[in-house]
Enzyme design. Structure first.
Site, short mmCIF file in Angstrom:
data_model
loop_
_atom_site.label_atom_id
_atom_site.label_comp_id
_atom_site.label_asym_id
_atom_site.label_seq_id
_atom_site.Cartn_x
_atom_site.Cartn_y
_atom_site.Cartn_z
N ARG A 90 7.61 4.92 -7.35
CA ARG A 90 6.76 3.76 -7.08
C ARG A 90 7.54 2.73 -6.29
O ARG A 90 8.75 2.55 -6.49
CB ARG A 90 6.33 3.09 -8.40
CG ARG A 90 5.10 3.67 -9.04
CD ARG A 90 3.82 3.34 -8.23
NE ARG A 90 2.64 3.87 -8.87
CZ ARG A 90 2.19 5.12 -8.75
NH1 ARG A 90 2.83 5.99 -8.00
NH2 ARG A 90 1.09 5.50 -9.37
N GLU A 110 2.70 -1.86 -0.44
CA GLU A 110 2.04 -0.82 0.37
C GLU A 110 0.62 -1.27 0.74
O GLU A 110 -0.05 -1.87 -0.10
CB GLU A 110 1.92 0.49 -0.43
CG GLU A 110 3.24 1.18 -0.64
CD GLU A 110 3.11 2.37 -1.60
OE1 GLU A 110 1.98 2.88 -1.80
OE2 GLU A 110 4.14 2.77 -2.14
N HIS A 167 3.07 7.53 0.86
CA HIS A 167 2.68 7.76 -0.55
C HIS A 167 1.89 9.08 -0.67
O HIS A 167 0.74 9.08 -1.12
CB HIS A 167 1.88 6.57 -1.10
CG HIS A 167 1.91 6.50 -2.60
ND1 HIS A 167 1.94 5.31 -3.30
CD2 HIS A 167 1.90 7.47 -3.55
CE1 HIS A 167 1.94 5.55 -4.60
NE2 HIS A 167 1.91 6.86 -4.78
C1 DGY Z 1 0.45 9.16 -9.00
O1 DGY Z 1 -0.17 10.10 -9.50
O2 DGY Z 1 0.90 8.26 -9.68
C2 DGY Z 1 0.61 9.15 -7.52
O3 DGY Z 1 1.47 8.16 -7.10
C3 DGY Z 1 -0.74 8.98 -6.84
O4 DGY Z 1 -1.07 10.18 -6.28
#
Ligand code: DGY
Length: 326
Positions: A239, A268, A286
């Site tokens: 993240r 983002e 992402h």
């Molecule tokens: C998640 O599953 O947390 C991803 O970052 C989104 O696809």
């Protein structure tokens, strides 16, 4: 009458078909988030919602939705959900763990290899017609992955999947996690637990696999980057916000680390434009879990969670069970 649900963003027809067998579906069929006021307005008369990571579900989103009983995120990460606010309102929250572990681990490895061997910058250079002939001591001397030390910060399911892939590269695998893995799990990953400082100092490739929370905000900042080897590569598919982007940009600009492969960023999609000028970083939008098969599994799992929650069953991936104990 069927319960009413909102699907907040474009998913897959298979998931909508499954949901439509049980619910009256209000489908925001665009791959763009609903503005917060519209999201709140469309939640107002719903019993359930299938949400994406771009939807912030907090007390203000919930204020006008008295009938809401379940919010099911199509993601394993759920920092877009205010779990306390949902629990206070007696609303179940779920995520989609498990189905995306291998795909996300593959993405981490794609970035790791691309960063180590400067694949993206080399590709751009070839396309720009700059290749004048083969050289032995070329500008593309990269870093070896095989026999190097992999460091994984955060050793949940995805971290373990990253670790297992290292066997093919004969790597030493180190990890740091709040809770140490059981012996059998460590053996399956050929991984040794080390403290965070040792991890940062020894890793040739540092892969971040932490969930984002206030406790992990800027877990990698200037002080941590200063501990890393000048040849080390930092990989983040977890993240944005776990890394202090300003500190990382500074480290990359001054070549204090070898490179980085990043799939996630602070703020983002408006990432810091200083990244664009750097050729020692690989940037992806992402896409950690973004294979067709995995995104479909995620959408179907979220749908199953919602169906269970609104049928009076315990959803398989309930995040706030304490709110429903007793
Ligand atoms: C998640 O599953 O947390 C991803 O970052 C989104 O696809």
């Amino acid at each position: 009458m069927k319960p009413r649900i909102l699907v907040s963003r474009l998913v897959f027809p298979e998931a909508i078909e499954r949901l439509a067998e049980h619910f009256e579906v209000d489908y925001h069929q665009e791959d763009a988030p609903l503005p917060p006021a519209q999201l709140a307005a469309r939640l107002a008369d719903k019993q359930g919602a299938l949400t994406l990571i771009s939807d912030r579900i907090d007390a203000s989103a919930l204020a006008a939705a008295p009938g809401l009983k379940a919010v099911c995120n199509v993601a394993v990460g759920y920092n877009n959900l205010d779990i306390e606010a949902l629990s206070r309102a007696g609303i179940m929250a779920t995520n989609t763990p498990g189905v995306l572990d291998d795909t996300t681990a593959d993405t981490a490895w794609a970035l790791l290899l691309a960063s180590a061997r400067r694949i993206v910058a080399a590709d751009k250079w070839v396309r720009a017609g700059q290749w004048q002939g083969w050289k032995f001591h070329d500008d593309w001397l990269g870093d070896d992955v095989h026999h190097a030390t992999l460091g994984i910060l955060g050793m949940g399911r995805i971290g373990q999947a990253v670790a297992r892939r290292a066997a093919g590269f004969d790597m030493r695998v180190t990890y740091h996690n709040r809770n140490r893995l059981a012996e059998a799990e460590e053996a399956a990953c050929r991984a040794e637990w080390v403290d965070k400082e040792t991890l940062l100092r020894q890793a040739d490739f540092l892969v971040l696999m932490l969930p984002y929370s206030p406790a992990t905000h800027h877990a990698i900042g200037a002080a941590e980057l200063a501990l890393m080897k000048p040849t080390a590569h930092l990989i983040n598919v977890a993240r944005g916000g776990i890394v202090d982007d300003a500190a990382l940009i500074e480290a990359l600009q001054h070549k204090r680390i070898g490179g980085a492969g990043l799939d996630v960023f602070e703020n983002e999609p408006a990432l810091d434009p200083r990244y664009f000028a750097l050729d020692n970083v690989v940037l992806t939008p992402h896409i950690g879990s973004s294979s067709r098969a995995t995104r479909l599994k995620m959408a179907l799992l979220a749908a199953d969670n919602l169906i269970a929650a609104l049928s009076g069953r315990r959803p398989p991936n309930l995040l706030n069970p304490q709110a429903f104990a007793g």
